[in-house]
Scaffold this active site. Structure first.
Site, PDB file in Angstrom:
ATOM      1  N   SER A 104       0.834  -1.194   0.000  1.00  0.00           N
ATOM      2  CA  SER A 104       0.000   0.000   0.000  1.00  0.00           C
ATOM      3  C   SER A 104       0.875   1.253   0.000  1.00  0.00           C
ATOM      4  O   SER A 104       1.684   1.433  -0.908  1.00  0.00           O
ATOM      5  CB  SER A 104      -0.950  -0.049   1.198  1.00  0.00           C
ATOM      6  OG  SER A 104      -1.990   0.887   1.069  1.00  0.00           O
ATOM      7  N   HIS A 118      -7.278  -6.130   1.594  1.00  0.00           N
ATOM      8  CA  HIS A 118      -6.202  -5.259   1.132  1.00  0.00           C
ATOM      9  C   HIS A 118      -4.872  -5.602   1.811  1.00  0.00           C
ATOM     10  O   HIS A 118      -3.818  -5.515   1.193  1.00  0.00           O
ATOM     11  CB  HIS A 118      -6.586  -3.802   1.407  1.00  0.00           C
ATOM     12  CG  HIS A 118      -5.528  -2.817   1.050  1.00  0.00           C
ATOM     13  ND1 HIS A 118      -4.884  -2.811  -0.168  1.00  0.00           N
ATOM     14  CD2 HIS A 118      -4.997  -1.784   1.755  1.00  0.00           C
ATOM     15  CE1 HIS A 118      -4.004  -1.824  -0.193  1.00  0.00           C
ATOM     16  NE2 HIS A 118      -4.055  -1.189   0.968  1.00  0.00           N
ATOM     17  N   ASP A 167      -0.554  -4.702  -3.664  1.00  0.00           N
ATOM     18  CA  ASP A 167      -1.894  -4.112  -3.684  1.00  0.00           C
ATOM     19  C   ASP A 167      -1.918  -2.595  -3.607  1.00  0.00           C
ATOM     20  O   ASP A 167      -2.669  -2.005  -2.818  1.00  0.00           O
ATOM     21  CB  ASP A 167      -2.769  -4.712  -2.571  1.00  0.00           C
ATOM     22  CG  ASP A 167      -4.245  -4.782  -3.011  1.00  0.00           C
ATOM     23  OD1 ASP A 167      -4.482  -5.136  -4.173  1.00  0.00           O
ATOM     24  OD2 ASP A 167      -5.126  -4.486  -2.197  1.00  0.00           O
TER      25      ASP A 167
END
Length: 377
Positions: free
Chosen positions: A151, A345, A176
């Site tokens: 992230s 996530h 991700d």
């Protein structure tokens, strides 16, 4: 759809449609009481140390967790609001798969890292931090390093690689985070942050929330990593949602009362306030205050990623995350991509074995390392 887009900005995920709570309870077995007690870092990492880095204002101190003695270094960068502890379970798994060393660091203003200017979370500053920590650890002759980021940490990993802050860079793995979906998500991010609880009555309560909300879908990882996301409120007077001045203000007003009855009430309220203060936890990072840096983390990220000459691996929770530039780049074979379905996530927390397998296979294929003797891939 919009609700899903903001997932690429932070290491967080809102509750799943249909309610993750019931699904998670089924997974644990009917009638079984779940254990939300925290787990120690030492169960997953071999050492913990603080690395001092010089800057123009003095010294910054970065907390790192390490494992392994031989092989290339896996430098792990966590997502926004998280800490190095989000890599704990993954670290134990990857070290059982391949010959490697792991260095997981708390980025500035996160975890137990202490910097002179914690408000500066620009991509440029954070990328320079990575280079300085590597230099402090290894001097002018660093070992081969594979940088892996999730992230926000994935965005910083790309900026670090593109700026050549790690001269011995072997490869780049981004988990991700994709420019297109991240940029689309920025408008809804503040609403998402406001929807989170501001405080928790205990660390166990925070762990329970993280699992039941679907932020982390792996109970073991939640138990070790949530301690890096929250802190006791009395550590900071500026904690969101809880201010010591509120309680103190009540007490000062009551001190003006002369009646004995009011004095007794004051003592009772003060005692109650103290109990609450000691037991309340809040977020370590006020992510809503970092908004001015969000665009700088993600704008131009796909192009930067594609221009990095090192071998690249992109791990995604869903194929719908790809934007146009990455779709074209993937068709041209400029990077390897793997989709890990049925993950939230926080892919490396939800499915540490799958992420470790993908990374181990990638690194062995590129001859960066070898599988450990006796490991059957």
């Amino acid at each position: 759809m919009e609700k899903q887009l903001h997932l690429n900005l932070l290491a967080s995920r809102p509750p799943m449609a249909g309610g993750f709570q019931s699904g998670s309870k089924m997974k644990m077995g009917p009638g079984r009481k779940r254990d939300f007690s925290p787990l120690p870092w030492s169960q997953y990492f071999e050492t913990m140390e603080d690395v001092e880095v010089e800057n123009e204002n003095g010294k910054d101190v970065f907390r790192i967790y390490c494992s392994g003695a031989h092989g290339p270094v896996l430098l792990l960068l966590h997502g926004g609001g998280h800490s190095a502890l989000s890599w704990a379970v993954f670290t134990a798994v990857i070290c059982s798969r391949i010959n490697c060393r792991v260095v997981a660091m708390d980025l500035r203003a996160h975890g137990d890292t202490k910097v002179k200017n914690p408000d500066d979370l620009s991509a440029d500053t954070m990328a320079k931090d990575i280079g300085k920590v590597v230099e402090a650890l290894y001097g002018d002759n660093p070992p081969p390093i594979m940088i892996i980021g999730h992230s926000m940490g994935g965005a910083i990993a790309v900026h670090t690689a593109a700026a050549n802050h790690i001269p011995s860079l072997l490869g780049l793995c981004v988990i991700d985070v994709v420019e297109g979906t991240a940029m689309d998500a920025l408008n809804s991010m503040q609403n998402f942050l406001r929807s989170r609880p501001k405080t928790f009555k205990s660390l166990e309560n925070a762990i329970e929330w993280s699992v039941k909300s679907g932020q982390i879908r792996n109970m073991e990882s939640a138990r070790v990593s949530m301690g890096g996301q929250v802190k006791k409120c009395e550590e900071s007077t500026s904690s969101p949602g809880v201010s010591r001045s509120i309680g103190e203000g009540i007490i000062e007003e009551e001190e003006e009362e002369e009646a004995e009855e009011e004095s007794n009430k004051k003592r009772m309220k003060e005692d109650d306030q103290e109990i609450k203060k000691e037991s309340v936890f809040t977020w370590r990072v006020e992510l809503s205050k970092t908004e001015k840096y969000w665009e700088g983390w993600f704008r131009g990220l796909s192009a930067l990623f594609l221009t990095c000459p090192a071998p690249k691996l992109l791990l995604l929770a869903g194929v719908d995350r790809l934007d146009k530039d990455l779709t074209i780049g993937q068709m041209q074979g400029k990077f390897q991509m793997q989709v890990l379905p049925q993950c939230g996530h926080a892919v490396h927390e939800d499915a540490p074995e799958k992420v470790a397998d993908a990374l181990a296979t990638f690194m062995v294929r590129h001859k960066f390392t070898e599988f450990k003797e006796g490991y059957l891939c």
